[in-house]
Design an enzyme around this catalytic site. Structure first.
Site, PDB file in Angstrom:
ATOM      1  CE  LYS A  54      -3.799  -2.465   2.127  1.00 21.33           C
ATOM      2  NZ  LYS A  54      -4.506  -2.928   3.330  1.00 21.33           N
ATOM      3  CD  GLN A  98      -3.348  -4.552   6.528  1.00 20.79           C
ATOM      4  OE1 GLN A  98      -3.239  -3.567   5.812  1.00 20.79           O
ATOM      5  NE2 GLN A  98      -3.994  -5.633   6.130  1.00 20.79           N
ATOM      6  CG  ASP A 121      -9.719  -0.111   5.182  1.00 17.21           C
ATOM      7  OD1 ASP A 121      -9.571  -0.387   3.974  1.00 17.21           O
ATOM      8  OD2 ASP A 121      -9.140  -0.717   6.109  1.00 17.21           O
TER       9      ASP A 121
END
Ligand code: NAP
Length: 295
Positions: A54, A98, A121
């Site tokens: 990422k 994460q 997200d």
């Protein structure tokens, strides 16, 4: 094989390029550089690899990448304080925590702490709620489900009025994919582990999305001829010809399904590359929202 291959690598590369152009424009017109903060807790090798990928992609499109790598024994309060700091930091447009987090951390509380405008997200309950409601739109759509819809749209698959069957109802994939397809006016059926006659449901579908986590479970005899098949699954299958002893396969048996389907994603190279591309798109969108608010 009769099915057209939906090339996720190519579509993800196109989206990445679109984001690069929009980020360059933001810099030129507004002197503004978007920033994505990644938060990695612990040393799980798969999570560390995802976060590194990422960060690398951010740099490629001109987004500032701000990494926070934390020890696995960080306390709930310390992690919440970090998220609060990132919420207040004007250099940060997106916050990516994460998952999974270690067991002693309450994941739901951490995700709820993320500022709605930085929830790239897309898992904040307000964003999910807006996704579910008619006439409302979330600020951000969860990245993998967003990628599934983009694959279908950019492959000219008709969504409105289509019979869509989603196998899997997880919070991160199945459920948001179903809500998105419903927003696109598909008629949606969600199947799960208690569904009776799974094959019967899948056989009716113009669009099949498999997000099960079970290797090659959806076989060609379950697919309606001409259907579009999106395989989200990532599973290992023994393969002595490979150096690591296995290869990656999806939740769909590609060999048989591709004989019947009209279009199908491969694994790897289908949904996989889309997740990061959509994260970049969401981060650029978060920056655009800030620029608009400043005008
Ligand atoms: P998950 O949380 O384990 O959910 C799996 C879903 O499949 C559940 O809803 C479960 O039903 C259903 N299911 C399990 N066995 C079934 C059966 N025999 N028949 C029908 N439904 C069944 O998995 P996930 O996180 O959604 O991930 C699904 C797959 O996608 C995994 O292979 C994962 O690695 C992959 N994935 C890929 C990406 C990507 O490409 N970027 C991102 C995320 C996930 P119940 O709800 O009844 O338990």
């Amino acid at each position: 094989m009769t099915a057209k291959i939906i090339d996720g690598k190519k579509i993800a590369a196109d989206i990445q390029e679109e984001v690069r152009v929009s980020v360059a424009e933001m810099k030129e017109k507004h002197g503004y550089t978007p920033g994505l903060a990644t938060v990695l807790v612990g040393e799980d090798p798969a999570s560390a690899t995802y976060v590194r990928m990422k960060q690398k992609r951010c740099v490629e499109v001109g987004i500032n990448s701000l990494g926070h790598n934390l020890s696995a024994d960080i306390s709930q309060d310390e992690l919440q304080d970090l998220v609060a700091e990132l919420n207040a930091d004007p250099q940060v447009n997106g916050i990516l925590v994460q998952l999974p987090l270690p067991d002693h951390i309450d994941e739901e509380t951490i995700l709820n702490t993320i500022d709605l405008g930085k929830d790239v997200d897309g898992f904040h309950p307000v964003n999910i709620g807006r996704l579910a409601m008619k006439g409302r739109n979330p600020l951000f759509i969860p990245c993998t489900p967003y990628g599934v819809i983009e694959l279908l749209k950019r492959s000219d698959v008709q969504l409105s009025g289509a019979e869509a069957v989603i196998v899997g109802r997880s919070n991160i994939v199945g459920l948001p994919v179903a809500m998105l397809l419903q927003k696109e006016n598909a008629t949606v059926t969600i199947c799960h582990s208690r569904t009776k006659d799974l094959a019967g449901h899948v056989r009716r579908a113009d669009i099949v999305v498999a997000a099960i986590g079970r290797r090659e479970m959806i076989t060609g005899d379950m697919i309606k001829p001409g259907a579009a098949v999106i395989d989200v699954g990532i599973n290992q299958k023994e393969d002595p010809t490979k150096k690591r002893g296995y290869r990656l396969v999806g939740d769909v048996e590609f060999e048989s399904a591709s004989e019947v389907a009209g279009a199908i994603t491969p694994v790897p190279g289908g949904v996989g590359p889309m997740t990061i591309a959509m994260l970049l798109k969401n981060t650029a969108h978060a920056a655009e929202l800030v620029i608009q608010a400043q005008r």
